[in-house]
Scaffold this motif. Structure first.
Motif, short mmCIF file in Angstrom:
data_model
loop_
_atom_site.label_atom_id
_atom_site.label_comp_id
_atom_site.label_asym_id
_atom_site.label_seq_id
_atom_site.Cartn_x
_atom_site.Cartn_y
_atom_site.Cartn_z
N VAL A 54 -11.44 23.42 -34.04
CA VAL A 54 -11.77 23.03 -32.67
C VAL A 54 -10.60 22.27 -32.04
N SER A 58 -8.61 23.46 -28.81
CA SER A 58 -8.60 22.56 -27.65
C SER A 58 -7.19 22.39 -27.12
N PHE A 90 -9.34 18.91 -22.35
CA PHE A 90 -9.15 19.63 -23.60
C PHE A 90 -8.14 18.93 -24.50
N TRP A 91 -7.08 18.37 -23.92
CA TRP A 91 -6.10 17.63 -24.70
C TRP A 91 -6.75 16.43 -25.37
N LEU A 93 -9.98 16.03 -26.16
CA LEU A 93 -10.85 16.51 -27.23
C LEU A 93 -10.04 16.85 -28.47
N GLY A 94 -8.91 17.54 -28.28
CA GLY A 94 -8.06 17.88 -29.41
C GLY A 94 -7.53 16.65 -30.13
#
Length: 142
Positions: A54, A58, A90-91, A93-94
């Protein structure tokens, strides 16, 4: 978002995705044989692989959105801002998941005291991000 910042964000996100793939490969290379022989805990090992997958995707999605923000003349300013904000999410979350992986690996190899400290530090990081992310996210244009 300035073109140079968007381009830098694309590069950073790709580098983090590549690092995530390297960590994923490391996990498989060194821990999968121990998984097969039963020397590691099954659930944390599989959770770590899922978290790394994930996180990797992400960063890939963040790169896509930052690239979209970088396209300049093809997208209006409001669209660029939307793409940039989505890339920021997204960054984030990653990064959150990438920082969770070490504690999961430590749980996998049954180093519970060390894993608990890493997990506590990860929780502090998550609380810090919840409190401060809105300050560093790309400003929304009205």
């Amino acid at each position: 978002m300035a073109d140079d910042l968007a381009a830098a964000n694309v590069n950073r996100s790709y580098q983090l995705a590549a690092s995530s793939i390297a960590i994923f490969t490391f996990l498989l290379f060194f821990l999968y044989p121990r998984f097969v022989s039963g020397d590691v805990d099954v659930l944390p090992f599989q959770a770590t692989l899922i978290v790394m997958g994930v996180a990797t995707f992400s960063f890939a999605f963040a790169s896509f959105y930052y690239y979209g923000a970088w396209l300049g003349g093809r997208i209006d300013d409001a669209g660029r801002t939307r793409y940039s904000r989505q890339g920021d999410r997204f960054w984030l979350l990653g990064c959150i998941l990438l920082f969770l992986a070490p504690s999961l690996i430590l749980f996998t190899v049954r180093l519970f005291a060390v894993a608990s400290v890493w997990f506590a530090l990860w929780l502090v990081y998550v609380l810090f991000v919840i409190r401060n992310f809105h300050r560093v996210q790309t400003a929304q244009k009205s």
